[in-house]
Design a protein around this motif. Sequence first.
Motif, PDB file in Angstrom:
ATOM      1  N   ASP A  33      46.194  53.557  76.992  1.00 51.95           N
ATOM      2  CA  ASP A  33      47.589  53.385  77.434  1.00 51.95           C
ATOM      3  C   ASP A  33      48.030  51.931  77.324  1.00 51.95           C
ATOM      4  O   ASP A  33      49.176  51.639  76.965  1.00 51.95           O
ATOM      5  CB  ASP A  33      47.798  53.942  78.849  1.00 51.95           C
ATOM      6  CG  ASP A  33      46.794  53.376  79.834  1.00 51.95           C
ATOM      7  OD1 ASP A  33      45.735  52.912  79.370  1.00 51.95           O
ATOM      8  OD2 ASP A  33      47.072  53.408  81.043  1.00 51.95           O
ATOM      9  N   LYS A  35      46.662  49.792  75.164  1.00 53.38           N
ATOM     10  CA  LYS A  35      46.766  49.572  73.715  1.00 53.38           C
ATOM     11  C   LYS A  35      48.121  50.053  73.203  1.00 53.38           C
ATOM     12  O   LYS A  35      48.774  49.397  72.398  1.00 53.38           O
ATOM     13  CB  LYS A  35      45.672  50.369  72.981  1.00 53.38           C
ATOM     14  CG  LYS A  35      44.325  49.708  72.919  1.00 53.38           C
ATOM     15  CD  LYS A  35      43.454  50.567  72.014  1.00 53.38           C
ATOM     16  CE  LYS A  35      42.001  50.179  72.107  1.00 53.38           C
ATOM     17  NZ  LYS A  35      41.149  51.006  71.270  1.00 53.38           N
ATOM     18  N   THR A  36      48.537  51.221  73.693  1.00 52.23           N
ATOM     19  CA  THR A  36      49.818  51.788  73.261  1.00 52.23           C
ATOM     20  C   THR A  36      50.970  50.875  73.651  1.00 52.23           C
ATOM     21  O   THR A  36      51.897  50.654  72.861  1.00 52.23           O
ATOM     22  CB  THR A  36      50.004  53.193  73.875  1.00 52.23           C
ATOM     23  OG1 THR A  36      48.836  53.951  73.611  1.00 52.23           O
ATOM     24  CG2 THR A  36      51.202  53.909  73.289  1.00 52.23           C
ATOM     25  N   SER A  37      50.904  50.331  74.886  1.00 51.96           N
ATOM     26  CA  SER A  37      51.964  49.421  75.352  1.00 51.96           C
ATOM     27  C   SER A  37      52.010  48.181  74.467  1.00 51.96           C
ATOM     28  O   SER A  37      53.098  47.740  74.050  1.00 51.96           O
ATOM     29  CB  SER A  37      51.709  48.997  76.796  1.00 51.96           C
ATOM     30  OG  SER A  37      51.573  50.121  77.586  1.00 51.96           O
ATOM     31  N   SER A  39      50.866  47.879  71.422  1.00 49.44           N
ATOM     32  CA  SER A  39      51.294  48.294  70.086  1.00 49.44           C
ATOM     33  C   SER A  39      52.813  48.440  70.033  1.00 49.44           C
ATOM     34  O   SER A  39      53.471  47.938  69.117  1.00 49.44           O
ATOM     35  CB  SER A  39      50.624  49.626  69.732  1.00 49.44           C
ATOM     36  OG  SER A  39      51.139  50.124  68.536  1.00 49.44           O
ATOM     37  N   THR A  40      53.376  49.102  71.046  1.00 53.63           N
ATOM     38  CA  THR A  40      54.828  49.306  71.083  1.00 53.63           C
ATOM     39  C   THR A  40      55.562  47.972  71.137  1.00 53.63           C
ATOM     40  O   THR A  40      56.549  47.759  70.410  1.00 53.63           O
ATOM     41  CB  THR A  40      55.204  50.158  72.318  1.00 53.63           C
ATOM     42  OG1 THR A  40      54.371  51.302  72.326  1.00 53.63           O
ATOM     43  CG2 THR A  40      56.655  50.598  72.274  1.00 53.63           C
TER      44      THR A  40
ATOM     45  N   SER B  69      48.350  51.416  64.843  1.00 46.85           N
ATOM     46  CA  SER B  69      47.809  52.681  65.337  1.00 46.85           C
ATOM     47  C   SER B  69      46.898  52.359  66.526  1.00 46.85           C
ATOM     48  O   SER B  69      45.747  51.966  66.354  1.00 46.85           O
ATOM     49  CB  SER B  69      47.020  53.347  64.209  1.00 46.85           C
ATOM     50  OG  SER B  69      46.255  54.386  64.710  1.00 46.85           O
ATOM     51  N   PRO B  70      47.414  52.506  67.753  1.00 47.90           N
ATOM     52  CA  PRO B  70      46.670  52.044  68.945  1.00 47.90           C
ATOM     53  C   PRO B  70      45.245  52.583  69.047  1.00 47.90           C
ATOM     54  O   PRO B  70      44.348  51.872  69.488  1.00 47.90           O
ATOM     55  CB  PRO B  70      47.533  52.553  70.106  1.00 47.90           C
ATOM     56  CG  PRO B  70      48.879  52.766  69.541  1.00 47.90           C
ATOM     57  CD  PRO B  70      48.703  53.109  68.106  1.00 47.90           C
TER      58      PRO B  70
END
Lengths: 262, 165
Positions: A33, A35-37, A39-40, B69-70
């Motif tokens: 989560d 990482k996703t933040s 990345s975004t 790509s996370p």
Amino acid sequence: MFGFILNLIRNRNFLWIAGIFLLSIIFIAIPLDIKTSISTAVINTLYFPLTAFDGFLNDIATAKKQNILLNQKLAELSVQVASFAEERAENARLRKMLDFNIHMPYTLVPAKVIGIGNNPNAKSILINVGANRGVRVNNPVVTADGIVGKTIAVTQNSCMVQLLTDHNCRVSAIDQNTRTQGIIRWRGGKLLQMGEVPVESQLAVGDTIVSSGFGGIFPPGIQVGTVVYAKNQTGSLFKEILVKPAVQFWSLEEVFVILYGQ
Amino acid sequence: MVNKIVNFEYAFAIIFVLFFQIIVAPRITIAGATADMALIISLWIALVKQPRTAMLFGFACGAFVGIISPADFGWAALLLAFFSLGLSTLKGKFVIESMPLRFLTLLIVSFIYTLLFLSFSRFDMLSGDFGFILSHTLITTLYSTAVGIVTFLLIQYRYIFRNMF
């Protein structure tokens, strides 16, 4: 041992390798989560020019596909609209005929025009009803607008109709206003001539001419046309009367045969 | 000043990789596989630069591309860094100068890298159809090699293109 470790630490390449390895492990170990933040956030800021360009290219591709689809749809709808317009016109005509049928005191046989005579001296149409529906020779043919002509040849399933614009067709007619009688015939052009009208008659432009019923073929009271020209002729006992036909002979599609005099 | 120019070239290389991976690659997939430009450029750097430089570039390139790509973030950086380091070190021992040899190196490294990358970053796939992983790896390898050959030639003979304009 201690010396070996010290040597490794002194070796700058080893330190770089260890640093990168550790950093990579940290990157891998970060929860998804987070990482996703990250990345975004990176995609929306640092990579924005690239992602915006990518979106622009996608929009162009989508617009192109949509354009093809919409053009296809437009073509389909154009055909449909043309079909609807045709059906609407037919609907209006049929409604008018239905109304006419209800108010007519005679037996009417509805018919479709299936052919147009190509002889310039004998103007006629072919309709899809014949003896099988009780039609006989000399039956009047009308539309809701007025007289079309009369049947001149009848087969089992069809018959030929002599139009009012045929040179040999005659209709005994009467002026609705002055009750002046005359004979309607075609003398070329788009207008009909009403003959045998005495010069004393008060018949005037704008008067409606209907069938008189005296000829025995057409029932009385069916509209023939409207007077558009009425003048006394020098040295003649009769007026010159020109009548504009009530029926548009060039656009006949549906007609009625009146079973009159049977 | 020279250092700055060199750094600018590395930055340009990373921007080019990102451009390819974000904009070009998704539009020219073959059976779902795309060419890995990060690997291609990292290998080129490894073949022409010192091990440490190659490793740092591989890491940076992997990190920048991986963040798109996370789920893969970190794996690409780790693998590219160590593949670049390894290839750059080997290059010193086995002379890899001729272009055909470089293409062969690209093919072998690409295969091992793709297989390891899929095995580590998508290890859940291993429990599924291994045949699929292998075929996907093969397609990716061949595709990356084909694109890599063109890229290598363009980089090698870039001076000719520069002089043309």
